[in-house]
Write a protein that holds these residues in place. Structure first.
Motif, short mmCIF file in Angstrom:
data_model
loop_
_atom_site.label_atom_id
_atom_site.label_comp_id
_atom_site.label_asym_id
_atom_site.label_seq_id
_atom_site.Cartn_x
_atom_site.Cartn_y
_atom_site.Cartn_z
N VAL A 173 -8.52 -4.91 -1.01
CA VAL A 173 -7.62 -5.42 -2.05
C VAL A 173 -7.62 -6.95 -2.06
O VAL A 173 -7.60 -7.58 -3.12
N GLU A 223 -1.03 -0.86 -4.40
CA GLU A 223 -2.27 -0.09 -4.20
C GLU A 223 -1.91 1.34 -3.81
O GLU A 223 -1.19 1.57 -2.82
N LEU A 262 0.85 -1.19 0.00
CA LEU A 262 0.00 0.00 0.00
C LEU A 262 0.89 1.23 0.00
O LEU A 262 1.56 1.53 0.99
N HIS A 306 0.98 -6.55 -6.43
CA HIS A 306 0.03 -5.47 -6.71
C HIS A 306 0.40 -4.29 -5.83
O HIS A 306 0.62 -4.45 -4.61
#
Length: 331
Positions: free
Chosen positions: A167, A134, A108, A132
């Motif tokens: 998420v 975010e 994040l 990923h």
């Protein structure tokens, strides 16, 4: 990881100044041999550390059934030593595990000023794991809401938790892995006891507060000193937390310093505190929700765990001490 090259051995040597100077080939050989032995020793120690980390993480996963066949595990990456270690060891275990599970590393990006946003993507690409990033500006929210000088950790963690659960849903992850280690768990126990009047720590595994996810802590058996050594050995690109981690006089930091001092003076004490969380005797505490004290009555049947009102409890032998040694209670 390669050891640093001894640059002194590569420098051109000055010409002999007088007849007493000579080519000390034997001395060079001895120095090279000592340097090689030092490298081998470091390699052996790091190999032992890797085996210990894999063993302890695998043991925690097995003891608490953290990861099952077909799971998709979201590994939360903060950029600190613990989350790097968690991902690294889980990737090693995945390669040899008897079950199949997937890993997705998630970071994040909270838009802290000066945050090196390229570091984690570049590292995660280099190790070949799905990931990923975010992007959510929680930094501005925290700085706007929390008065200057106050601890930001509480609000920051709540915002982060809500976003990461969302998420996890989007990525189809049924497990959320956090990088809390043994010392974090004991610190939380002490914080709750000292400041909250409650005996509560971080569980190795628990359903999330939204009821939709299973949160796991595979490093539950790993001491912090091992994640520090592993991070140094693997040369992880550590990203410091400038939002909350650098604040002065945080209670968690004070508790952490206290526990580290205890462990230095009394090796094994912190580990025994963690073991105590696994060996709880509700009848010998004072919580009426855990034991029905009001209706406790004599049964006439001897019970090994019954109260020994007139005896001093002997302190158990400390398993971290050498065989034959034990703690002695005076008085």
């Amino acid at each position: 990881m390669n050891a640093p090259t001894d640059t002194a051995l590569l420098q051109p040597q000055p010409a002999a100044a007088n007849a007493w100077d000579f080519d000390d080939a034997a001395g060079d050989d001895a120095q090279a041999s000592a340097s090689n032995e030092k490298r081998l020793k470091i390699q052996r120690e790091n190999h032992k550390l890797e085996k210990r980390l894999c063993r302890e993480v695998a043991r925690a996963i097995g003891d608490y059934n953290m990861i099952e066949d077909g799971d998709k595990v979201m590994v939360c990456m903060s950029g600190g030593k613990d989350s790097y270690t968690l991902l690294d060891i889980l990737m090693k275990l995945r390669a040899r595990a008897p079950i199949k599970f997937d890993l997705v590393a998630v970071n994040l990006d909270q838009k802290q000023p000066g945050f090196p946003e390229h570091v984690l993507p570049e590292y995660l690409q280099s190790v070949g794991v799905d990931f990923h990033i975010e992007n959510q500006d929680t930094y501005s929210v925290v700085k706007r809401v929390v008065p200057e000088g106050k601890t930001t950790c509480g609000l920051c963690s709540r915002l982060r938790r809500a976003i990461l659960y969302k998420v996890a849903d989007q990525l189809g992850c049924n497990k959320v892995a956090l990088g809390h280690h043994r010392d974090d768990i004991v610190q939380t126990l002490m914080l709750n006891m000292f400041h909250g009047g409650i005996m509560k720590a971080m569980p190795p595994k628990l359903v999330s507060d939204d009821g939709k996810h299973v949160v796991i802590r595979p490093l539950a058996y790993v001491p912090e000193k091992d994640t520090e050594r592993w991070a140094q050995y693997r040369d992880f690109p550590i990203i410091p937390c400038n939002l909350c981690g650098s604040q002065e006089n945080l209670q968690r930091q004070m508790i952490g310093d206290m526990l580290r001092e205890w462990d230095r003076k009394h090796p094994g004490r912190v580990n025994n505190m963690f073991r105590a969380l696994q060996h709880v005797v509700p009848t010998h505490l004072a919580d009426p929700k855990l034991f029905d004290f009001q209706n406790a009555k004599p049964t006439g049947i001897a019970d090994e765990n019954g109260d020994k009102a007139f005896d001093h409890d002997d302190l158990p032998t400390n398993p971290s001490l050498p065989a034959g040694m034990q703690v002695v209670q005076l008085g």
